[in-house]
Design a protein around this motif. Structure first.
Motif, PDB file in Angstrom:
ATOM      1  N   ALA A  32       0.828  -1.211   0.000  1.00  0.00           N
ATOM      2  CA  ALA A  32       0.000   0.000   0.000  1.00  0.00           C
ATOM      3  C   ALA A  32       0.858   1.254   0.000  1.00  0.00           C
ATOM      4  O   ALA A  32       0.606   2.200  -0.757  1.00  0.00           O
ATOM      5  N   VAL A  33       1.884   1.261   0.824  1.00  0.00           N
ATOM      6  CA  VAL A  33       2.762   2.437   0.894  1.00  0.00           C
ATOM      7  C   VAL A  33       3.563   2.567  -0.396  1.00  0.00           C
ATOM      8  O   VAL A  33       3.669   3.656  -0.971  1.00  0.00           O
ATOM      9  N   GLN A  34       4.115   1.456  -0.897  1.00  0.00           N
ATOM     10  CA  GLN A  34       4.924   1.507  -2.114  1.00  0.00           C
ATOM     11  C   GLN A  34       4.124   1.974  -3.316  1.00  0.00           C
ATOM     12  O   GLN A  34       4.631   2.740  -4.133  1.00  0.00           O
ATOM     13  N   VAL A  35       2.898   1.506  -3.445  1.00  0.00           N
ATOM     14  CA  VAL A  35       2.078   1.921  -4.581  1.00  0.00           C
ATOM     15  C   VAL A  35       1.866   3.434  -4.554  1.00  0.00           C
ATOM     16  O   VAL A  35       2.026   4.122  -5.568  1.00  0.00           O
ATOM     17  N   SER A  36       1.555   3.961  -3.388  1.00  0.00           N
ATOM     18  CA  SER A  36       1.301   5.403  -3.271  1.00  0.00           C
ATOM     19  C   SER A  36       2.553   6.232  -3.504  1.00  0.00           C
ATOM     20  O   SER A  36       2.523   7.219  -4.241  1.00  0.00           O
ATOM     21  N   THR A  37       3.658   5.833  -2.895  1.00  0.00           N
ATOM     22  CA  THR A  37       4.887   6.611  -3.083  1.00  0.00           C
ATOM     23  C   THR A  37       5.425   6.460  -4.503  1.00  0.00           C
ATOM     24  O   THR A  37       5.977   7.404  -5.056  1.00  0.00           O
ATOM     25  N   ALA A  38       5.228   5.283  -5.112  1.00  0.00           N
ATOM     26  CA  ALA A  38       5.655   5.083  -6.502  1.00  0.00           C
ATOM     27  C   ALA A  38       4.868   5.986  -7.444  1.00  0.00           C
ATOM     28  O   ALA A  38       5.433   6.540  -8.395  1.00  0.00           O
ATOM     29  N   GLN A  39       3.590   6.144  -7.186  1.00  0.00           N
ATOM     30  CA  GLN A  39       2.776   7.045  -8.006  1.00  0.00           C
ATOM     31  C   GLN A  39       3.272   8.478  -7.880  1.00  0.00           C
ATOM     32  O   GLN A  39       3.341   9.216  -8.863  1.00  0.00           O
ATOM     33  N   ASP A  40       3.629   8.867  -6.665  1.00  0.00           N
ATOM     34  CA  ASP A  40       4.142  10.225  -6.456  1.00  0.00           C
ATOM     35  C   ASP A  40       5.489  10.422  -7.135  1.00  0.00           C
ATOM     36  O   ASP A  40       5.764  11.491  -7.695  1.00  0.00           O
ATOM     37  N   LEU A  41       6.347   9.393  -7.118  1.00  0.00           N
ATOM     38  CA  LEU A  41       7.634   9.485  -7.816  1.00  0.00           C
ATOM     39  C   LEU A  41       7.432   9.540  -9.327  1.00  0.00           C
ATOM     40  O   LEU A  41       8.150  10.250 -10.033  1.00  0.00           O
TER      41      LEU A  41
ATOM     42  N   GLU B 266      10.654   3.872  -8.413  1.00  0.00           N
ATOM     43  CA  GLU B 266      11.242   3.602  -7.091  1.00  0.00           C
ATOM     44  C   GLU B 266      12.700   3.147  -7.201  1.00  0.00           C
ATOM     45  O   GLU B 266      13.555   3.646  -6.461  1.00  0.00           O
ATOM     46  N   PRO B 267      13.011   2.217  -8.118  1.00  0.00           N
ATOM     47  CA  PRO B 267      14.416   1.825  -8.245  1.00  0.00           C
ATOM     48  C   PRO B 267      15.318   2.987  -8.677  1.00  0.00           C
ATOM     49  O   PRO B 267      16.450   3.095  -8.201  1.00  0.00           O
ATOM     50  N   ASP B 268      14.832   3.863  -9.563  1.00  0.00           N
ATOM     51  CA  ASP B 268      15.616   5.048  -9.934  1.00  0.00           C
ATOM     52  C   ASP B 268      15.984   5.830  -8.679  1.00  0.00           C
ATOM     53  O   ASP B 268      17.137   6.197  -8.475  1.00  0.00           O
ATOM     54  N   TYR B 269      14.964   6.093  -7.877  1.00  0.00           N
ATOM     55  CA  TYR B 269      15.176   6.912  -6.679  1.00  0.00           C
ATOM     56  C   TYR B 269      16.120   6.205  -5.705  1.00  0.00           C
ATOM     57  O   TYR B 269      17.000   6.831  -5.121  1.00  0.00           O
TER      58      TYR B 269
END
Length: 128
Positions: free
Chosen positions: A4-13, A20-23
């Motif tokens: 849940a957290v990864q999906v949301s933060t990935a969308q923001d990135l 996410e891997p880029d970041y």
């Protein structure tokens, strides 16, 4: 929870043009004074195979976020080096990423819940 957290933060990135891997690559390389790390160390840190990271690094290289250089300590290895453009992208993205993590995770929990997560994380990573 992680998903849940990864999906949301990935969308923001993604809004910033990063995965996410880029970041993760950019931010972990930035932790080193010279912005340089070995492909082997980076792959281990991310839990990826070297070949998977090498393919991802190629994509980041075409976007001028990183460059590869020969590793003088390992003739078969290579170094990943943050480019000036990579540093700029990271500096621009970091405040938004921190805000995203706070919004989707930290700010939703009480201080007791965060403390409990800290204890759990220590326990689970004790054998690493």
């Amino acid at each position: 929870m992680v998903t849940a957290v990864q999906v949301s933060t990935a969308q923001d990135l993604a809004v910033l043009g990063l995965s996410e891997p880029d970041y993760e690559v950019l931010s972990t390389l930035s932790e080193r004074e010279d912005g340089t790390g070995t492909l082997h160390e980076q792959a281990a840190k991310m839990g990826w195979s070297r070949s998977r990271l090498s393919r991802h690094a190629s994509r980041m290289e075409t976007r001028d976020l990183i460059r590869r250089a020969p590793d003088p300590a390992d003739g078969r290895g290579c170094l990943l080096v943050l480019t000036p453009a990579g540093w700029d992208v990271l500096r621009d993205a970091a405040p938004s990423h921190v805000a995203s993590v706070r919004k989707h995770f930290v700010d939703r929990l009480t201080s007791d819940e965060l403390a409990a997560l800290g204890r759990i994380a220590q326990k689970l990573s004790a054998d690493r």
